[in-house]
Design a protein around this motif. Structure first.
Motif, PDB file in Angstrom:
ATOM      1  N   UNK B  66       0.826  -1.212   0.000  1.00 57.27           N
ATOM      2  CA  UNK B  66       0.000   0.000   0.000  1.00 57.27           C
ATOM      3  C   UNK B  66       0.860   1.261   0.000  1.00 57.27           C
ATOM      4  N   UNK B  67       1.869   1.299   0.846  1.00 61.17           N
ATOM      5  CA  UNK B  67       2.690   2.519   0.901  1.00 61.17           C
ATOM      6  C   UNK B  67       3.548   2.629  -0.361  1.00 61.17           C
ATOM      7  N   UNK B 130       7.398   6.888   9.636  1.00 64.88           N
ATOM      8  CA  UNK B 130       6.956   5.547  10.024  1.00 64.88           C
ATOM      9  C   UNK B 130       5.743   5.125   9.202  1.00 64.88           C
ATOM     10  N   UNK B 131       4.818   6.069   9.023  1.00 64.88           N
ATOM     11  CA  UNK B 131       3.573   5.783   8.325  1.00 64.88           C
ATOM     12  C   UNK B 131       3.826   5.379   6.880  1.00 64.88           C
TER      13      UNK B 131
ATOM     14  N   UNK C  98      -6.140   2.212   6.159  1.00 64.32           N
ATOM     15  CA  UNK C  98      -5.467   0.931   6.426  1.00 64.32           C
ATOM     16  C   UNK C  98      -3.985   1.151   6.743  1.00 64.32           C
ATOM     17  N   UNK C  99      -3.362   2.053   5.974  1.00 62.62           N
ATOM     18  CA  UNK C  99      -1.949   2.373   6.225  1.00 62.62           C
ATOM     19  C   UNK C  99      -1.790   2.915   7.644  1.00 62.62           C
ATOM     20  N   UNK C 102      -2.171   0.155  10.301  1.00 62.28           N
ATOM     21  CA  UNK C 102      -0.991  -0.715  10.327  1.00 62.28           C
ATOM     22  C   UNK C 102       0.152  -0.056  11.086  1.00 62.28           C
ATOM     23  N   UNK C 103       0.187   1.277  11.054  1.00 63.06           N
ATOM     24  CA  UNK C 103       1.257   2.031  11.706  1.00 63.06           C
ATOM     25  C   UNK C 103       0.826   2.494  13.099  1.00 63.06           C
ATOM     26  N   UNK C 105      -1.453   4.457  13.931  1.00 62.70           N
ATOM     27  CA  UNK C 105      -1.955   5.830  14.004  1.00 62.70           C
ATOM     28  C   UNK C 105      -3.471   5.750  14.117  1.00 62.70           C
TER      29      UNK C 105
END
Lengths: 165, 165, 165
Positions: B66-67, B130-131, C98-99, C102-103, C105
């Motif tokens: 995704x990232x 990080x994100x 979703x990102x 996962x992080x 946040x």
């Protein structure tokens, strides 16, 4: 002391008006006029897209084919401003203006005239004028002298409220 | 006192650089470099989309599919930044760069180097790194330590000028 | 002194939350919650598009066909907020959530609840409520009284940090 000039004790607000979008023109003009009505000394530094609304309606701006094309796609004047979203080829902007009128919210061009009447300082960004090919005589009447970033920063350093809109 | 650190008497400006759009990179770098040239102590806290320009050109970022997809659609590096409107698949951004060059306005990547040379503090947002899966070694040289919101807020509380761009 | 009210010595931050975009809701709620956690007295003045997230999920807003159509295109509630770019019909917003998850946040609706729990003052803009046809009983619980621009400006004049997001 002339109207709009800063007494040392007055609270000051400086807005960098960067956006020319219709929906952003309301907070600029509502905040500036309300602050002025409450005795604050207000400056609006109009730059980049935010300079387009301050050009007289119908003026042809641009000093070459590229800048002419840019102003063709981004017509000058308050009444040509588009919503930042849901513009739908102008239908959204038109609808937003109708919604505002029904709720007795003045259009930004009228709020802007109120700002000028109440002594709000409006400084067009000199660099943007040079960049986009906008002459001083093409700007609406009532504005202050064109200014640069250093002048705007000096003013902001003395302002209690600074906003980038 | 090291370059870029704050003397108690210096005026301070802190910019939250949230946008990575080409047209917003100019006010960030023009205001930061002009303020630094006028003796102000300037900090740029780069976060969210505003972090992409600070990644080295050509770096592959992202820690998962995704990232990676996000950085594929939003390529890192100053030269890949797009206009917030009238981008037209990159033609608008390219035209804006030409207009700027003709008017002797430096591109944001050059203004950014000037900022670093003049001691502007540039803090990448740790949380965004990080994100989005950006490693410290993928960022341009010359930046400060990654920082969080609390650090940025403490700095802003001591700054005469704070802007969210 | 009641929770959220300003002691004269506390540092203050006021955010004008103008945007309702998902990517802008994070800085609003991250900055507000972090500032409150660090002892600052924080006010969020929610106006224009920024008012939509504060409406309860599923509420039908609008007092006529135009305002109903606007809320139809710009659904109220935090969970309906869209990315300002790369939204791709909602796929981008869903991916960004979703990102974030996962992080670790938190989503903005959870950060917003933290803000309320920590005494952040959230003032809905009265004028926007009138404009868009949003009744007080349609807003999420825990907000402050609706306020106007003059009230927000008076607060900003006393704040060390003011941001327009």
């Amino acid at each position: 002391m002339t109207e709009g000039s800063a007494g040392s004790d007055e609270e000051k607000m400086t807005i960098i008006a960067f956006s020319g979008d219709l929906d952003k023109l309301w907070p600029v003009t509502i905040l500036a006029s309300t602050a002025a009505a409450n005795g604050m000394d207000v400056t609006v530094f109009a730059t980049f897209w935010g300079l387009f609304p301050l050009v007289k309606d119908g003026e042809k701006i641009g000093h070459d084919s590229m800048t002419k094309m840019m102003s063709g796609m981004n017509a000058p004047g308050f009444t040509k401003a588009k919503l930042s979203k849901m513009n739908m080829g102008g239908a959204g902007s038109s609808m937003m203006r109708k919604v505002a009128a029904k709720s007795n919210l003045l259009p930004p061009e009228d709020l802007f005239e109120m700002c000028l009447d109440m002594g709000v300082n409006v400084w067009p960004c000199q660099m943007t004028m040079d960049l986009l090919g906008i002459r001083a005589d093409q700007m609406r009447p009532g504005l202050g002298q064109p200014a640069g970033a250093a002048t705007a920063l000096a003013r902001m350093a003395k302002s209690e409220i600074n906003l980038f809109i």
